[in-house]
Design an enzyme around this catalytic site. Structure first.
Site, PDB file in Angstrom:
ATOM      1  N   SER A  68       0.843  -1.190   0.000  1.00 41.16           N
ATOM      2  CA  SER A  68       0.000   0.000   0.000  1.00 41.16           C
ATOM      3  C   SER A  68       0.880   1.242   0.000  1.00 41.16           C
ATOM      4  O   SER A  68       1.965   1.242   0.585  1.00 41.16           O
ATOM      5  CB  SER A  68      -0.906   0.000   1.238  1.00 41.16           C
ATOM      6  OG  SER A  68      -1.855   1.040   1.159  1.00 41.16           O
ATOM      7  N   ASP A  69       0.406   2.272  -0.670  1.00 40.18           N
ATOM      8  CA  ASP A  69       1.117   3.548  -0.680  1.00 40.18           C
ATOM      9  C   ASP A  69       0.085   4.661  -0.798  1.00 40.18           C
ATOM     10  O   ASP A  69      -0.953   4.484  -1.428  1.00 40.18           O
ATOM     11  CB  ASP A  69       2.096   3.632  -1.849  1.00 40.18           C
ATOM     12  CG  ASP A  69       3.037   4.803  -1.696  1.00 40.18           C
ATOM     13  OD1 ASP A  69       3.985   4.692  -0.881  1.00 40.18           O
ATOM     14  OD2 ASP A  69       2.823   5.835  -2.350  1.00 40.18           O
ATOM     15  N   GLN A  70       0.377   5.786  -0.179  1.00 36.46           N
ATOM     16  CA  GLN A  70      -0.590   6.884  -0.165  1.00 36.46           C
ATOM     17  C   GLN A  70       0.097   8.216  -0.407  1.00 36.46           C
ATOM     18  O   GLN A  70       1.214   8.450   0.067  1.00 36.46           O
ATOM     19  CB  GLN A  70      -1.293   6.940   1.194  1.00 36.46           C
ATOM     20  CG  GLN A  70      -2.343   8.031   1.289  1.00 36.46           C
ATOM     21  CD  GLN A  70      -2.956   8.105   2.665  1.00 36.46           C
ATOM     22  OE1 GLN A  70      -2.300   8.495   3.616  1.00 36.46           O
ATOM     23  NE2 GLN A  70      -4.208   7.721   2.761  1.00 36.46           N
TER      24      GLN A  70
END
Length: 192
Positions: A68-70
């Protein structure tokens, strides 16, 4: 069920994944998170979430790996983690009375088959008009220097919001559980 691995060292993502009551382990991937030229924010988070999962595939060959990356986006500009009080104050001053879009890339990689599912989940925060004093009090109280957008939505940061908009509030914290559950079900995992 293949063992579940969260490709992250984030306490926030770990706490979110705990909600699903599935056993999992964590490992932090070592990847270059630099933004490529002409890459949109959506393309960036999708690419990085996949790269995080792929970085651990060889050391975890029979796992379901969650990457996951934001990023936060304000006026078409990607906001990184502020790391310092001054940077966080400036981010919040810029966001005062504005809307900040959070884009969270999510990948579930089956390292046994090499197949993966990837998504980008948007969530928008409409910020209250904020004074410098409010911002500084908040920053001293919560010190959100490791958070995109300079606030912790799961804490006192919610006091900075006028309203929110999106399909999955967990994406704001960095791990969109609704999308993740769909991916896990696609892999044959029963939840609950």
């Amino acid at each position: 069920m293949l063992p579940l691995l969260l490709a992250s060292s984030s306490v926030y993502r770990r706490q979110l994944l705990d909600r699903l009551r599935l056993p999992f382990t964590c490992s932090s991937p070592d990847i270059d998170e630099a933004h490529s030229p002409d890459e949109s924010a959506t393309e960036l988070v999708r690419r990085l979430s996949l790269q995080k999962a792929q970085a651990l595939a060889s050391s975890h060959p029979q796992h379901l790996i969650i990457g996951s990356d934001q990023v936060a986006v304000l006026d078409a500009k990607i906001l990184g983690k502020p790391h310092t009080f001054d940077n966080a104050r400036q981010q919040l001053l810029d966001a005062s009375g504005a809307s900040v879009s959070f884009l969270t890339g999510l990948t579930l990689l089956n390292s046994q088959t090499g197949k993966y599912q990837t998504d980008c989940v948007p969530f928008t925060v409409h910020m209250r008009p904020l004074t410098t004093q409010q911002i500084e009090r908040y920053l001293h109280a919560e010190q959100p220097y490791d958070c995109a957008g300079s606030f912790k939505a799961e804490g006192l940061g919610v006091s900075l919001f006028e309203r929110t908009e999106g399909d999955d509030a967990t994406s704001l914290v960095g791990l969109p559980l609704i999308s993740l559950v769909t991916m896990l079900i696609n892999e044959g995992i029963s939840i609950p």
